[in-house]
Design an enzyme around this catalytic site. Structure first.
Site, PDB file in Angstrom:
ATOM      1  N   CYS A 151       0.818  -1.303   0.030  1.00 10.66           N
ATOM      2  CA  CYS A 151      -0.094  -0.004   0.002  1.00 10.66           C
ATOM      3  C   CYS A 151       0.639   1.386  -0.028  1.00 10.66           C
ATOM      4  O   CYS A 151       0.703   2.278  -0.981  1.00 10.66           O
ATOM      5  CB  CYS A 151      -1.030   0.001   1.233  1.00 10.66           C
ATOM      6  SG  CYS A 151      -2.088  -1.371   1.258  1.00 10.66           S
ATOM      7  N   HIS A 152       1.833   1.561   0.954  1.00  8.43           N
ATOM      8  CA  HIS A 152       2.444   2.718   1.024  1.00  8.43           C
ATOM      9  C   HIS A 152       4.097   2.161   1.229  1.00  8.43           C
ATOM     10  O   HIS A 152       4.683   3.317   1.623  1.00  8.43           O
ATOM     11  CB  HIS A 152       1.810   3.347   2.142  1.00  8.43           C
ATOM     12  CG  HIS A 152       0.573   3.775   2.099  1.00  8.43           C
ATOM     13  ND1 HIS A 152      -0.287   2.908   2.754  1.00  8.43           N
ATOM     14  CD2 HIS A 152      -0.165   4.589   1.246  1.00  8.43           C
ATOM     15  CE1 HIS A 152      -1.480   3.198   2.552  1.00  8.43           C
ATOM     16  NE2 HIS A 152      -1.698   4.032   1.664  1.00  8.43           N
ATOM     17  N   GLY A 153       4.272   1.278   1.042  1.00  6.47           N
ATOM     18  CA  GLY A 153       5.839   0.938   0.922  1.00  6.47           C
ATOM     19  C   GLY A 153       6.640   0.793   2.027  1.00  6.47           C
ATOM     20  O   GLY A 153       7.929   1.107   1.992  1.00  6.47           O
TER      21      GLY A 153
ATOM     22  N   ARG B 299       0.693   9.750   1.390  1.00  2.57           N
ATOM     23  CA  ARG B 299       2.079   8.879   0.895  1.00  2.57           C
ATOM     24  C   ARG B 299       3.059   9.948   1.089  1.00  2.57           C
ATOM     25  O   ARG B 299       4.141   9.356   1.290  1.00  2.57           O
ATOM     26  CB  ARG B 299       1.833   8.257  -0.208  1.00  2.57           C
ATOM     27  CG  ARG B 299       0.731   7.099  -0.099  1.00  2.57           C
ATOM     28  CD  ARG B 299       1.005   6.115  -1.168  1.00  2.57           C
ATOM     29  NE  ARG B 299       1.285   6.658  -2.576  1.00  2.57           N
ATOM     30  CZ  ARG B 299       0.881   6.019  -4.020  1.00  2.57           C
ATOM     31  NH1 ARG B 299       0.948   4.809  -3.544  1.00  2.57           N
ATOM     32  NH2 ARG B 299       1.372   6.644  -4.867  1.00  2.57           N
TER      33      ARG B 299
END
Lengths: 187, 439
Positions: A151-153, B299
């Site tokens: 999802c967000h690394g 993010r």
């Protein structure tokens, strides 16, 4: 542009209190009535808020037992516990060595590898497979040989510790114990 | 809803009703006789388009709810049942799913129109704030609706968005458990999302009522940003804008029909055709296009709490806009420097949306090659960080400061002036009266 005619002329006179009353008796009744209504409103609101919490049958979800002997060295099993994935990892000597070697590297949530497994059982790493960022299930991979969250690394190492990316904490450890060398009880 | 009424009941029934419930008077004053600036362009038709979207979503949604089952074991199959077995179920669901997407397209154009022409400035701040509330309700409704088919993207969308609240210090975990009704997203979560997804559109309809009320008190803004000075500046809403809005709605329906009949899945994600699996996250997850700019901002920040705050703050800035803009002029038509910052804002918003669709580590601009052959350079994360800074600076630096320093053009004295004299701002004293005579 609001019409002045909307104003009710009657409201001008309604709140005039008789001069001998000083307002005290009526004020007391107003305050008491409003306080009782306020407490009542909160008391009524609570069941409507609390009903959203986990129900009794959800809370009663039993612990599970799992036979770890079917997890080969170097492989990882994913089992479901309380609706969440739990990773049961049979670590290779190299994975254990990598994790121990990094014990004193700078980390966001510092923890030694020894604190992440049961004493004398470094080959078994059992963690909750939910990324501590926003709850996705990390996949095998990443620069530290552990997990990479799609999802967000976020990147976790072979000890499930957060090493890169946005997640704030290491993968959580469930409550578990070894009932026998091959049987583990989670929860 | 306010002001002087020109309604004259024509029939005996209307006269009888008017002294008991003046509902025909209300409709006449707000949709027929309502004085509207005569220079509104097509950017002003999106209010009507949005009303059309809301009605479409409620009608198709009520029908879908008759066939859908909000249970984690049955939900996915009940959607397949709608698509394959229910008569015209495919049509109604395709309209509902695609109109949701186009609803956001329309609302973004509507918001950008307000930003460009300064429709948020006095005396329309409450109108703007109500619009922001509608936008928040729309986002909540769309998110919960997306969860209902219970595919992989539904499930992990629900996981990620509810986990955002876990970033709140101390009480975060208690709040997420409360939202889920369990230790993970599950049947209880799906069931309550269904109930709320059914409720929220009616709350939106209620706030839309307030939004229209708050519009009809000061009246419409217009492309010049100059306030209405006389009756010569306005035309009655009907037939001038009923026809114009009607035409725009028809064009919009053609676009909707294109998606419904020729590309019903183009705006969706293929992963949502896989039933939800709590044990396996898809390799690449991304929200629907209309949430991607915010997702990219989430993010861009390498800290959970700050990332969540940055994302919610991006919407929060809209609420503050009326008090951040220091310009005395409403319309950017007369603010040439501001216009370029506005173009930049649109480009940045689209670029953020693009970033939200990519992997965080993807390379945007290649600067070199790593030893293993991978490209290195400016990553999506770094790119998103630059874009997020611009997004915030637009509201927090440009809007407050440019009002003091910019060179502006001179807007016309009245709305009628540029229409009749092609931009000449100085007008002889008698000209206005003469113009009125000419119509």
């Amino acid at each position: 542009m609001v019409e002045a005619a909307n104003a009710n002329p009657m409201t001008q006179t309604v709140h005039d209190t008789p001069p001998e009353d000083h307002g005290s008796r009526r004020d007391f009744i107003h305050i008491a009535a409003l306080s009782a209504a306020g407490v009542g409103a909160v008391a009524v609101a609570w069941p409507f808020i609390d009903q959203m919490n986990p129900s009794a049958d959800t809370l009663a979800l039993a612990s599970i037992e799992y036979d770890v002997s079917k997890v080969m060295v170097g492989s990882r099993a994913v089992i479901k516990w309380r609706g969440k994935p739990v990773f049961v990892c049979h670590r290779t000597p190299k994975e254990i060595a990598d994790a121990v070697a990094d014990d004193h590297s700078p980390m966001r949530d510092p923890a030694t590898d020894a604190s992440r497994h049961k004493p004398g059982k470094p080959e078994w790493l059992i963690v909750i497979g939910v990324c501590t960022h926003l709850g996705c299930v990390p996949n095998k991979g990443g620069a530290y040989g552990g997990w990479l969250c799609p999802c967000h690394g976020s990147v976790y190492d072979t000890s499930g510790r957060i090493r890169a990316g946005p997640a704030p904490l290491n993968l959580f450890l469930p409550d578990y114990e070894f009932l026998s060398p091959t049987k583990v009880k989670i929860g | 809803m306010s002001g002087h009424s020109n309604y004259v009941p024509k029939t005996a029934i209307e006269r009888w009703l008017d002294v008991r419930l003046p509902i025909v008077r209300l409709a006449y004053d707000s949709a027929i006789d309502y004085p509207t600036p005569k220079n509104l362009n097509y950017w002003w038709t999106f209010g009507g388009i949005l009303a059309f979207c809301l009605v479409t979503q409620i009608l198709t949604g009520v029908v879908l709810a008759m066939h859908y089952v909000p249970n984690s074991d049955l939900a996915f199959n009940s959607v397949e049942h709608i698509m394959r077995d229910v008569d015209y179920g495919w049509l109604i669901r395709n309209i509902h799913a695609n109109c949701a997407s186009l609803f956001f397209l329309a609302v973004y154009i509507h918001i950008l129109r307000g930003l460009y022409y300064g429709s948020y400035k006095a005396p329309r701040e409450v109108l703007w704030l109500l619009g922001c509330v509608i936008y928040l309700l729309m986002m909540a409704t769309a998110f919960m609706g997306y969860v209902l088919p219970w595919g992989q993207m539904s499930y992990y969308g629900a996981v990620v968005i509810t986990s955002l609240f876990g970033a709140i210090p101390y009480v975060g975990n208690a709040i997420t458990t409360w939202l889920w009704g369990g230790f993970a997203v599950g049947n209880d979560t799906l069931n309550r999302f269904f109930a709320l997804h059914y409720l929220l559109p009616f709350m939106i309809a209620g706030v839309v009522g307030l939004h229209v009320w708050a519009l009809h008190v000061p009246g419409n803004n217009n492309p010049t940003g100059v306030s209405v000075k006389s009756k010569a500046d306005t035309v009655p809403f009907h037939p001038y804008y009923t026809v114009k809005d009607g035409f725009a709605i028809i064009v919009f329906m053609i676009l909707l029909a294109f998606y419904v009949f020729y590309a019903p899945n183009a705006l969706g994600d293929a992963n949502n055709s896989i039933p939800a699996n709590p044990l396996q996250t898809p390799a690449h997850i991304t929200p629907e296009w209309y949430f991607r700019p915010f997702y990219a901002m989430l993010r861009a920040v390498p800290n959970k709490l700050l990332g969540v705050l940055t994302m919610f703050g991006a919407v929060g800035l809209l609420f503050l806009t009326p008090w951040l803009d220091t310009s005395k002029l409403r319309s950017m038509r007369y603010r040439p420097t501001m216009r370029w910052f506005f173009v930049g804002f649109i480009v940045v918003a689209i670029a953020l949306g693009w970033c939200g669709s990519k992997e965080p580590a993807d390379v945007v601009i290649k600067l070199g090659t790593a030893p293993n052959g991978d490209a290195t350079g400016l990553s999506v994360t770094t790119f998103s960080q630059f874009l997020t800074v611009y997004y915030y600076a637009y509201f927090l630096v440009v809007l407050p400061l440019l009002g003091f320093t910019e060179k502006t053009l001179t807007p016309p004295e009245t709305i009628s002036t540029p229409v009749l004299y092609h931009g000449a701002s100085a007008m002889p004293a008698g000209a206005a009266a003469q113009a009125e005579k000419r119509g």
